[in-house]
Design an enzyme around this catalytic site. Structure first.
Site, PDB file in Angstrom:
ATOM      1  NE  ARG A  92      -1.260   2.205   3.055  1.00 11.59           N
ATOM      2  CZ  ARG A  92      -0.452   3.091   3.615  1.00 11.59           C
ATOM      3  NH1 ARG A  92      -0.052   4.161   2.959  1.00 11.59           N
ATOM      4  NH2 ARG A  92      -0.012   2.905   4.852  1.00 11.59           N
ATOM      5  CB  SER A 140       7.809  15.908  13.680  1.00 13.57           C
ATOM      6  OG  SER A 140       7.565  14.530  13.864  1.00 13.57           O
ATOM      7  NE  ARG A 245       0.196  13.942   7.675  1.00 12.45           N
ATOM      8  CZ  ARG A 245       0.588  15.189   7.879  1.00 12.45           C
ATOM      9  NH1 ARG A 245      -0.242  16.202   7.617  1.00 12.45           N
ATOM     10  NH2 ARG A 245       1.801  15.444   8.349  1.00 12.45           N
ATOM     11  CD  GLU A 365       3.205   9.993   4.592  1.00 13.68           C
ATOM     12  OE1 GLU A 365       3.515  11.188   4.689  1.00 13.68           O
ATOM     13  OE2 GLU A 365       3.528   9.293   3.627  1.00 13.68           O
ATOM     14  CB  THR A 367       4.701  11.122  15.347  1.00 10.72           C
ATOM     15  OG1 THR A 367       4.561  12.476  15.831  1.00 10.72           O
ATOM     16  CG2 THR A 367       6.037  10.967  14.629  1.00 10.72           C
TER      17      THR A 367
END
Length: 386
Positions: A92, A140, A245, A365, A367
């Site tokens: 995926r 991030s 996401r 994508e 945390t």
């Protein structure tokens, strides 16, 4: 077995066309992925030979319109992501990196010339893309990226280091995000450009049937036409990340479903104390807890998909779905492994493989902490990132 999974008749909320597409992808996973995934995972091998079949199914750039792309709905894409991740997160992820990240960057932010040059080949699987945002010291916090692109006449010269970049070693083209004197900009960089190097990250405990790389860019020179002209700043990569996401919200429910089904089937044939393991109260509690969260998560994914198709999906809603469904999927995979006992630590069964993969999905994508703060900002109106 279907009734033991879909306890609330989620299928009633799907159209016949959506069910038909889902079933085509499920059949592909059953025939092309399931018989081989344990071996691919064990050998840490991404099966490039299945890319053409994925393209024929319309899985690459699935939600994009025009330029040879399939133009399917957000719900269609979500259902496909769920079925693919029931096979393995790594498969995926390939579709996500290719379509939701690399292709979306060009589709959303590129010129007509760039779209016509790159997207048809990416949709048919003959051109593979990657998306270079994350760096060794800025995951991030992409605003702190150190990769820099400077103007040199009509060209751009890019120098920097990216890490945890999916598909980098097999990609023909990279979308590279870099600081410039005019803010963060995106560039389309052919990977055969001098100074571009991709190194596979090995010895992973997760996502072993997938490719993650480091990208080193040393004075990589590209023409002015490589610049994505229609976006400036971090909005560019963030819009692509939100596409990825969204796919995760669905995908992780596939890993959860496969883990649950593996545990349920095992519990009905395992005979401790001369009765099926499924007949013990503690086992039934585990199965029920898994089934309840699986159904809730699938319903959430479908609701968010309908919002996306209606043009109403907001970033905090994507964060809610990614945070909740990934967290619950990991819990389901781990609990499923306990029902399998010692046999569950082998690749004969899927739950621990899924659980290991989901540790990566939980991190990339955004945390848990990042998505928590996105939702917290929405609830309170107070940003708490710094």
């Amino acid at each position: 077995m279907t009734d033991a999974v879909d306890l609330i008749d989620v299928d009633f909320l799907l159209t016949s066309e959506e069910i038909a597409l889902r079933d085509r992808v499920r059949s592909f996973v059953t025939t092309a992925i399931r018989p081989n995934i344990a071996d691919w995972y064990d050998k840490a091998m991404f099966p490039t030979q299945i890319i053409p079949e994925m393209a024929k199914l319309g899985l690459l750039g699935m939600h994009l319109n025009g330029y040879g792309c399939p133009g399917r709905s957000a719900v269609d894409y979500g259902l496909a992501a769920l079925e693919l991740e029931a096979g393995d997160s790594g498969l995926r992820t390939f579709v996500s990196v290719q379509g939701s990240l690399a292709m979306s960057a060009i589709h959303k932010h590129g010129s007509e010339e760039q779209k016509n040059e790159w997207l048809p080949g990416m949709a048919d699987g003959t051109t593979i893309g990657c998306f270079g945002l994350t760096e060794p010291d800025s995951g991030s916090d992409p605003a702190s990226m150190k990769t820099f692109a400077r103007r040199d006449g009509d060209d751009w010269v890019i120098t920097g280091h990216k890490r945890w970049i999916g598909l980098g070693s097999i990609a023909h083209v990279a979308i590279i995000w870099a600081q410039t004197s005019d803010g963060v900009r995106g560039f389309i960089v052919p990977t055969d450009t001098p100074g571009f190097e991709a190194k596979v990250i090995g010895q992973k405990l997760s996502m072993r049937a997938s490719i993650q790389t480091e990208l080193m860019l040393t004075d990589v020179r590209v023409s002015g036409r490589a610049l994505l002209p229609n976006v400036k700043g971090l909005r560019g990569p963030f819009e692509c990340l939100n596409e990825a996401r969204y796919g995760i919200i669905w995908g992780v429910m596939g890993a959860a479903r496969d883990s649950y089904q593996a545990a349920l089937e095992y519990s009905q044939t395992r005979m401790p104390f001369d009765r099926p393991l499924a007949g013990f109260q503690l086992t039934q509690q585990k199965l029920v807890d898994m089934a309840v969260e699986l159904n809730k998560g699938t319903l959430l994914a479908l609701h968010l998909g309908r919002l996306k198709d209606a043009g109403r999906l907001a970033p905090h809603q994507i964060s809610l779905g990614k945070l909740s469904n990934t967290r619950e999927a990991i819990t389901i995979a781990r609990e499923a492994r306990t029902i399998l006992g010692g046999n569950g630590v082998t690749l004969d069964y899927s739950p621990l493989r899924h659980a290991n993969n989901l540790e990566s999905v939980r991190t990339y994508e955004g945390t848990d902490e990042v998505h928590t703060l996105v939702i917290g900002n929405h609830i309170t109106g107070i940003p708490a990132f710094r």
